[in-house]
Design a protein around this motif. Structure first.
Motif, short mmCIF file in Angstrom:
data_model
loop_
_atom_site.label_atom_id
_atom_site.label_comp_id
_atom_site.label_asym_id
_atom_site.label_seq_id
_atom_site.Cartn_x
_atom_site.Cartn_y
_atom_site.Cartn_z
N PHE B 301 -2.45 -33.05 -39.21
CA PHE B 301 -3.08 -31.86 -39.25
C PHE B 301 -4.46 -32.06 -39.64
O PHE B 301 -5.03 -30.92 -40.04
CB PHE B 301 -2.26 -31.10 -41.03
CG PHE B 301 -0.75 -31.03 -40.68
CD1 PHE B 301 -0.65 -29.90 -40.04
CD2 PHE B 301 0.17 -31.66 -40.87
CE1 PHE B 301 0.77 -29.40 -39.73
CE2 PHE B 301 1.44 -31.39 -40.67
CZ PHE B 301 1.67 -30.03 -39.97
N ALA B 302 -5.06 -32.94 -39.25
CA ALA B 302 -6.58 -32.91 -39.68
C ALA B 302 -7.04 -32.79 -41.02
O ALA B 302 -8.04 -31.83 -41.39
CB ALA B 302 -7.17 -32.14 -38.55
N GLY B 303 -5.98 -32.76 -41.99
CA GLY B 303 -6.39 -32.56 -43.23
C GLY B 303 -6.30 -31.22 -43.59
O GLY B 303 -6.41 -30.91 -45.01
N THR B 304 -5.57 -30.33 -42.89
CA THR B 304 -5.70 -28.73 -43.20
C THR B 304 -4.03 -28.72 -44.13
O THR B 304 -4.22 -27.65 -44.72
CB THR B 304 -5.61 -28.04 -42.11
OG1 THR B 304 -4.74 -28.32 -40.82
CG2 THR B 304 -7.00 -28.04 -41.35
N ALA B 305 -3.28 -29.42 -44.15
CA ALA B 305 -2.15 -29.24 -44.92
C ALA B 305 -2.16 -30.08 -46.16
O ALA B 305 -3.13 -30.69 -46.44
CB ALA B 305 -0.96 -30.14 -44.11
N THR B 306 -1.54 -29.44 -47.05
CA THR B 306 -1.57 -30.07 -48.56
C THR B 306 -0.21 -31.07 -48.56
O THR B 306 0.95 -30.52 -48.59
CB THR B 306 -1.38 -29.02 -49.48
OG1 THR B 306 -2.14 -27.73 -48.86
CG2 THR B 306 -1.88 -29.51 -50.95
N PRO B 307 -0.54 -32.25 -49.05
CA PRO B 307 0.68 -33.15 -49.47
C PRO B 307 1.48 -32.52 -50.73
O PRO B 307 0.74 -32.19 -51.51
CB PRO B 307 0.15 -34.48 -49.77
CG PRO B 307 -1.36 -34.61 -49.22
CD PRO B 307 -1.77 -33.09 -49.28
N LEU B 308 2.70 -32.85 -50.55
CA LEU B 308 3.44 -32.38 -51.90
C LEU B 308 3.93 -33.49 -52.85
O LEU B 308 3.99 -34.71 -52.45
CB LEU B 308 4.87 -31.53 -51.37
CG LEU B 308 4.81 -30.35 -50.82
CD1 LEU B 308 6.15 -29.85 -50.25
CD2 LEU B 308 4.24 -29.42 -51.77
N HIS B 309 3.82 -33.11 -53.94
CA HIS B 309 4.28 -33.98 -54.90
C HIS B 309 5.16 -33.82 -55.96
O HIS B 309 5.50 -34.04 -57.06
CB HIS B 309 2.97 -34.69 -55.85
CG HIS B 309 2.00 -35.13 -55.18
ND1 HIS B 309 1.86 -36.35 -54.60
CD2 HIS B 309 0.55 -34.47 -54.69
CE1 HIS B 309 0.64 -36.64 -53.77
NE2 HIS B 309 0.11 -35.46 -54.06
N LEU B 477 7.63 -32.86 -47.96
CA LEU B 477 6.46 -33.34 -47.28
C LEU B 477 5.28 -32.77 -47.71
O LEU B 477 4.35 -33.39 -47.86
CB LEU B 477 6.95 -33.45 -45.74
CG LEU B 477 8.29 -34.17 -45.47
CD1 LEU B 477 8.50 -33.72 -44.01
CD2 LEU B 477 7.70 -35.78 -45.12
N TYR B 478 5.01 -31.40 -47.17
CA TYR B 478 3.82 -31.14 -47.15
C TYR B 478 3.79 -29.59 -47.39
O TYR B 478 4.79 -29.17 -46.92
CB TYR B 478 2.69 -31.62 -46.02
CG TYR B 478 3.30 -31.30 -44.78
CD1 TYR B 478 4.41 -32.47 -44.23
CD2 TYR B 478 3.27 -30.01 -44.13
CE1 TYR B 478 4.86 -31.97 -42.94
CE2 TYR B 478 3.97 -29.76 -42.83
CZ TYR B 478 4.59 -30.63 -42.37
OH TYR B 478 5.29 -30.56 -41.22
N GLY B 479 2.47 -28.75 -47.69
CA GLY B 479 2.38 -27.51 -47.73
C GLY B 479 1.92 -27.19 -46.31
O GLY B 479 1.02 -27.84 -45.92
N GLU B 480 2.46 -26.16 -45.57
CA GLU B 480 1.84 -26.05 -44.35
C GLU B 480 0.55 -25.20 -44.35
O GLU B 480 0.48 -24.51 -45.36
CB GLU B 480 2.89 -25.13 -43.38
CG GLU B 480 2.70 -25.09 -42.10
CD GLU B 480 3.85 -24.34 -41.30
OE1 GLU B 480 3.78 -23.23 -41.37
OE2 GLU B 480 5.01 -24.81 -40.82
N PRO B 481 -0.50 -25.50 -43.74
CA PRO B 481 -1.79 -24.73 -43.67
C PRO B 481 -1.47 -23.26 -43.16
O PRO B 481 -0.74 -23.16 -42.03
CB PRO B 481 -2.70 -25.67 -43.08
CG PRO B 481 -1.92 -26.25 -42.05
CD PRO B 481 -0.37 -26.56 -42.49
#
Lengths: 306, 511
Positions: B301-309, B477-481
């Motif tokens: 995602f070239a850093g545009t997504a947000t990893p989820l915790h 996994l992650y928050g979609e940008p």
């Protein structure tokens, strides 16, 4: 001629009826449930059940089909499950736009294709023939989504002459028609070339030349007319396909025609819309074939239609 | 003399011809938006399937707006209060608000719209907890709920639950509202040419201030590349759903700017806890350790997504990262798998290509990570209609071992993201595709929704996230940008986490 039209139309009715059965059955056989697709992320079993009931999908298939036929007989195509709007109105609008795009594209394809085909047939083996053959091959083998994007890049982004997509004035029609037409032109050029070569080798052409006719008259008056029958067949086939909606062209150019409508409807399992589109598609194929048969008579007086 | 007059006339003519190009050209006041799809029907209460809050909410507005932090902010409702027993909500409406047909926005009108939503909408389950709606006086509304329900205020920020003019609905007929919807928003509906464009014009009487734009147009560009080209060619001023690779390129264009506001859409790898392969919690934890989420966000995602915790979405109300103990640790993953007696696990993941941003690449990356710890993951691509039906089957017939699904909170409260792990939400009744059951979690879920004390409720939400992280019924996994790109001259935009634009009355173009 009129009798021909009438009999052909009548003969079309059972064919269309068969189409309704097939489409009705096939879309229900493939997995997927319109109610669940529509309810989406919010799906609760209650919502799904209610939607199924609203669209009477909970009734036995023969009952559903009978209800569909009955409505169809009254000219009612039902309501879209995705938008709850009547299918007929939107279908008419979309078909109009598809017809416009198909007509423009076939004009481009026929003009370019036939010209290119004649040029390379009459100058067989020359450099021009090679160039024309390569062009035709490129037209046939270039994927439309690619040529479409290149056209947008050239004529909308680099040279801001034409809109990048959407509908509106004639300017919106140019790029999609050229993109779709170029593909058709390739096929037609190949067909015209081989058909012309065959005709040019025949006795009557030699006779025409022998009696001293100008080469131009020989090619364009005598040979062309005789070479046209297979070309017209290909043209009609292409036109018929385009009437089903040029899905890729419509997607790339955001052209709201039948192709995109069908794709969206299938994704949502929007049964009434799918049924409506396929029915229109089948009917237009019947009409195009009828027109094709009529054109044979006009091109070749030896053809009898009764 | 005659020639002088002629020259003058010629000059005047030239001036006329070239006038639009001169410096005197008026400020640009039409905003054209390129959207991935058309608005299916311009009536949020009857809307079905995909739909576009960014455009619809310019005409009709919800009672509250959700901030990017997931908090309910006053909008058409000025304030709200939950009673001591938690079952009655008193909502004070903003005074002096008028619909664009001139009729006042009253408690009666709001009640009418809420009930209309509850009658028609496929999302009506969001308000199922509401028992009755009463208009107390002109500007006071009372909602009673069957049980105490803390997230109600946030739910009212869900952009389908908007207020339309009752007079207009009665005038055009309930079914035909989409042909001429009337609300209280910054823009008025002009037309919706299906598949082509939606056109709105400024509502100069807008209660929050006169809009600076005169016209807003929205056009569908279903093809991603075509949408990006439409922005580059200047056909449109603002586009939505830009792929990350293209975003990096567009950001280098001096005339354009790329926005990546936070979003409430999260991507999870569901693990069916009732299938033999995933019954053992240690296997699920091993998968968590085996996947480098941060690296996926960075490379795919070239850093545009947000990893989820946590199940997320990051930034939603109640979200906490404190319970994520799954660092990237392939060694630990191998050990856990050995302990669980599954050192060479094989499973299949179901997936619909194209439904979620770059999901195919994400799965390939995961496949690679799992391979390193001896796990074979097969990817089965299915068209969405087929997969959604298979995934809805009850547990004994459900063929899905694992699935990559995206999910979006509707109200910015983490409750809506985690409640589906309650055992009464097992498919097909709800969205618990992991067929996960944990008694403590179930108990907390009932208590949390009825909790009146915000502090206690937050503590319960935190514990629930802890349980889910520990049990790992899914890999969060992650928050979609959400990626938008616009002309640099376009100012005054703001987004909510539900992937839609805030009211556009402040938007304008600068030179």
């Amino acid at each position: 001629m009129l009798r021909l039209c009438l009999t052909r139309c009548l003969a079309g009715v059972p064919a269309l009826l068969l189409v309704t059965v097939l489409v009705f059955a096939v879309i229900r056989l493939i997995p997927g449930d319109p109610a669940r697709l529509l309810a989406g992320d919010m799906a609760t079993e209650e919502t799904v059940a209610e939607l199924r009931q609203r669209w009477q999908l909970d009734r036995p298939l023969p009952v559903q089909y009978a209800a569909y036929l009955e409505r169809l007989a009254r000219g009612d195509l039902g309501r879209s499950t995705a938008t709850s709007l009547p299918v007929a109105g939107e279908l008419a609008e979309r078909f109009g736009r598809t017809l416009l795009l198909a007509a423009a594209a076939i004009l481009v394809a026929a003009t370019l294709g036939v010209l290119l085909g004649i040029l390379s047939a009459t100058r067989r083996g020359s450099g021009l023939d090679v160039v024309a053959t390569v062009l035709a091959l490129a037209g046939v083998s270039t994927p439309i989504f690619w040529s479409g994007l290149i056209l947008i890049l050239l004529f909308s982004v680099q040279l801001p002459w034409l809109p990048a997509g959407g509908t509106g004035g004639l300017s919106h029609l140019v790029l999609p028609a050229v993109s779709l037409g170029l593909f058709g032109a390739g096929v037609i050029a190949r067909q015209t070339r081989s058909s012309m070569l065959e005709t040019l080798g025949q006795e009557f052409v030699r006779t025409a030349r022998a009696k001293g006719l100008a080469e131009r008259a020989v090619v364009y008056k005598h040979a062309l007319k005789n070479a046209m029958i297979p070309v017209v067949t290909v043209l009609a086939d292409q036109f018929g396909r385009m009437l089903g909606g040029a899905i890729l062209t419509e997607t790339v150019f955001s052209w709201p025609g039948m192709g995109r409508y069908l794709i969206e409807a299938i994704a949502m399992r929007d049964y009434p819309v799918i049924q409506g589109i396929i029915l229109v598609f089948a009917s237009s194929f019947l009409v195009v074939n009828l027109l094709l048969d009529i054109s044979y008579v006009l091109l070749d007086p030896r053809v009898q239609l009764e | 003399m005659a020639t002088a007059a002629g020259r003058l006339a010629l000059l005047a003519l030239l001036a006329l011809v070239f006038a639009p190009l001169g410096p005197a050209a008026a400020e640009k006041d039409t905003l054209t938006i390129g959207m991935p799809s058309d608005v299916p029907i311009f009536d949020t209460h009857r809307a079905t399937g995909l739909y576009n809050g960014s455009v619809l909410n310019q005409v009709s507005e919800p009672l509250v707006l959700l901030s990017s932090k997931g908090e309910a902010q006053p909008w058409l409702a000025e304030s709200w209060e939950q009673s001591k027993d938690g079952k009655t909500w008193t909502i004070k409406l903003r005074k002096g608000v008028k619909f664009t047909d001139g009729t006042p926005l009253t408690a009666e009108a709001v009640k009418f719209s809420l009930e209309r939503f509850r009658k028609h909408s496929i999302g009506k389950a969001t308000l199922a907890v509401v028992e009755s709606i009463t208009a107390v006086d002109e500007h006071t509304l009372r909602l009673t709920t069957r049980a105490p329900y803390a997230p109600l205020a946030n739910t009212l920020g869900y952009h389908w639950i908007v207020v339309y003019s009752e007079a207009q609905i009665k005038k055009v007929g309930d079914e035909n509202l989409h042909t001429a919807p009337v609300g209280s928003g910054p823009f008025k509906f002009v037309h919706h040419k299906r598949g082509q464009e939606v056109r709105l014009e400024a509502n100069d009487q807008y209660w929050a201030g006169k809009p600076r734009l005169r016209t807003v147009i929205s056009r569908p560009y279903p093809d991603i590349s075509a949408r990006v080209l439409a922005l580059e060619s200047g056909d449109v001023d603002l586009i939505f759903q830009v792929p990350p690779q293209e975003a990096a390129r567009l950001a280098r264009n001096p005339n354009l700017v790329v926005y990546t506001p936070p979003t409430a859409r999260v991507i999870w790898l569901y693990l069916n806890t009732q299938k033999e392969v995933f019954k053992d919690r240690r296997v699920r934890q091993a998968l968590y350790h085996a996947i480098d989420r941060a690296a996926i966000v960075k490379s795919v995602f070239a850093g545009t997504a947000t990893p989820l915790h946590s199940p997320g979405p990051a930034g939603s109300y109640g979200y906490t990262e404190t319970h994520d103990h799954y660092g990237y640790d392939p060694e630990k993953a191998r050990r856990l798998l050995r302990e669980a007696g599954q050192p060479s696990l094989t499973f299949t993941v179901h997936h619909t290509p194209g439904r979620y941003l770059l999901s195919g690449q994400v799965l390939e990356a995961i496949q690679g990570y799992l391979k390193q710890v001896g796990v074979t993951m097969k990817i089965m691509d299915l068209e969405w209609g087929t997969l959604s039906q298979q995934a809805a089957l009850p547990v004994e017939r459900n063929p899905v071992q694992a699935a990559l699904f995206g999910w979006r909170s509707v109200n910015g409260d983490i409750d809506s993201a985690i409640q589906d792990f309650g055992s009464r939400f097992w498919r097909p009744a709800g969205n618990n595709l992991s067929f996960y059951k944990n008694e403590e979690f179930d108990r907390l879920l009932e208590q949390e929704q009825g909790a009146l004390d915000a502090k206690k409720r937050l503590a319960m939400l935190s514990r629930m996230q802890e349980i889910l992280m520990e049990d790992a019924p899914a890999i969060f996994l992650y928050g979609e940008p959400q990626i938008w790109a616009a002309k640099k001259s376009l100012k005054g935009l703001d987004w909510n986490p539900l992937e839609s634009l805030f009211p556009l009355h402040r938007a304008h173009f600068e030179d």
